[in-house]
Scaffold this motif. Structure first.
Motif, PDB file in Angstrom:
ATOM      1  N   GLU A  96       1.168  -0.683  -0.024  1.00  0.00           N
ATOM      2  CA  GLU A  96      -0.186   0.389   0.028  1.00  0.00           C
ATOM      3  C   GLU A  96       1.046   1.387  -0.119  1.00  0.00           C
ATOM      4  O   GLU A  96       0.980   2.152  -0.231  1.00  0.00           O
ATOM      5  N   ASP A  97       1.661   1.723   0.622  1.00  0.00           N
ATOM      6  CA  ASP A  97       2.959   2.949   0.803  1.00  0.00           C
ATOM      7  C   ASP A  97       3.150   2.442  -0.606  1.00  0.00           C
ATOM      8  O   ASP A  97       4.112   3.534  -1.044  1.00  0.00           O
ATOM      9  N   VAL A  98       3.645   1.700  -1.422  1.00  0.00           N
ATOM     10  CA  VAL A  98       4.412   1.595  -2.750  1.00  0.00           C
ATOM     11  C   VAL A  98       3.323   1.829  -3.640  1.00  0.00           C
ATOM     12  O   VAL A  98       4.139   3.111  -3.929  1.00  0.00           O
ATOM     13  N   LYS A  99       2.163   1.736  -2.884  1.00  0.00           N
ATOM     14  CA  LYS A  99       1.821   2.081  -4.737  1.00  0.00           C
ATOM     15  C   LYS A  99       1.013   3.590  -4.446  1.00  0.00           C
ATOM     16  O   LYS A  99       0.928   4.913  -5.231  1.00  0.00           O
ATOM     17  N   GLN A 100       1.148   4.151  -2.708  1.00  0.00           N
ATOM     18  CA  GLN A 100       0.944   5.277  -2.043  1.00  0.00           C
ATOM     19  C   GLN A 100       1.853   6.161  -3.235  1.00  0.00           C
ATOM     20  O   GLN A 100       1.676   7.606  -3.696  1.00  0.00           O
ATOM     21  N   LEU A 101       3.345   5.915  -3.172  1.00  0.00           N
ATOM     22  CA  LEU A 101       4.393   6.749  -3.056  1.00  0.00           C
ATOM     23  C   LEU A 101       4.087   6.974  -5.260  1.00  0.00           C
ATOM     24  O   LEU A 101       4.666   7.983  -5.947  1.00  0.00           O
ATOM     25  N   LEU A 102       4.075   5.725  -5.573  1.00  0.00           N
ATOM     26  CA  LEU A 102       4.055   5.768  -7.424  1.00  0.00           C
ATOM     27  C   LEU A 102       2.851   6.696  -7.746  1.00  0.00           C
ATOM     28  O   LEU A 102       3.256   7.614  -8.233  1.00  0.00           O
ATOM     29  N   VAL A 103       1.582   6.553  -6.775  1.00  0.00           N
ATOM     30  CA  VAL A 103       0.851   7.555  -7.460  1.00  0.00           C
ATOM     31  C   VAL A 103       1.312   9.168  -6.389  1.00  0.00           C
ATOM     32  O   VAL A 103       1.018  10.077  -8.180  1.00  0.00           O
ATOM     33  N   GLU A 104       2.231   8.946  -6.183  1.00  0.00           N
ATOM     34  CA  GLU A 104       1.894  10.798  -5.539  1.00  0.00           C
ATOM     35  C   GLU A 104       2.957  10.520  -6.818  1.00  0.00           C
ATOM     36  O   GLU A 104       3.166  12.233  -7.031  1.00  0.00           O
TER      37      GLU A 104
END
Length: 143
Positions: A96-104
């Motif tokens: 989830e953290d990886v996904k959030q960083l990628l979207v940001e």
């Protein structure tokens, strides 16, 4: 600095006569020394993490081979090596953290995989393994 931590643990493993730990740490220390010598300067945290990740990947491949050969003795040994090597990595991010960083960082749905990985690699270097990074990037660009 990771190299100092490895050296301290290596000395302790020698005192404790722990041959498995000593072998793994000797190998890791030599890889760090070699990379530092080739660079001609001290390694950054990201470069150190890349070396540890490379060793983890090789150990994982050896573990997979041991599992295919049903070698219980080697499986236990490789799993112990894996745990030891992973202790030298910074805390790994959750999916989830990886996904959030990628979207940001601007990875969007429909983006070509190559472009997304160009953004992801420097952003996530040392924070997650390549397999997880690739899977999450695919998930985000296909969403």
């Amino acid at each position: 600095m990771l190299k100092n931590d490895v050296f301290e643990q290596l000395k302790q493993a020698m005192r404790n006569k722990d041959t498995l730990t000593k072998g793994v740490l000797t190998l890791l220390k030599s890889q760090l020394d070699l990379a530092e010598k080739e660079k001609g300067d001290a390694l950054t945290e990201v470069e150190e993490s890349q070396i540890v990740n490379r060793e983890i990947k090789q150990t994982q491949q050896a573990l997979d081979g041991a599992k295919q050969a049903n070698r219980e003795d080697l499986i236990a040994q490789e799993e112990a090596k894996l745990v030891l090597l992973q202790s030298f990595l910074p805390e790994q991010l959750s999916v989830e953290d990886v996904k959030q960083l990628l979207v940001e960082a601007g990875v969007t749905s429909g983006m070509p995989m190559g472009e997304a990985m160009k953004i992801a690699k420097p952003l996530l270097a040392g924070k997650t393994d390549g397999k997880t990074m690739s899977a999450v990037v695919k998930e985000v660009i296909q969403a």
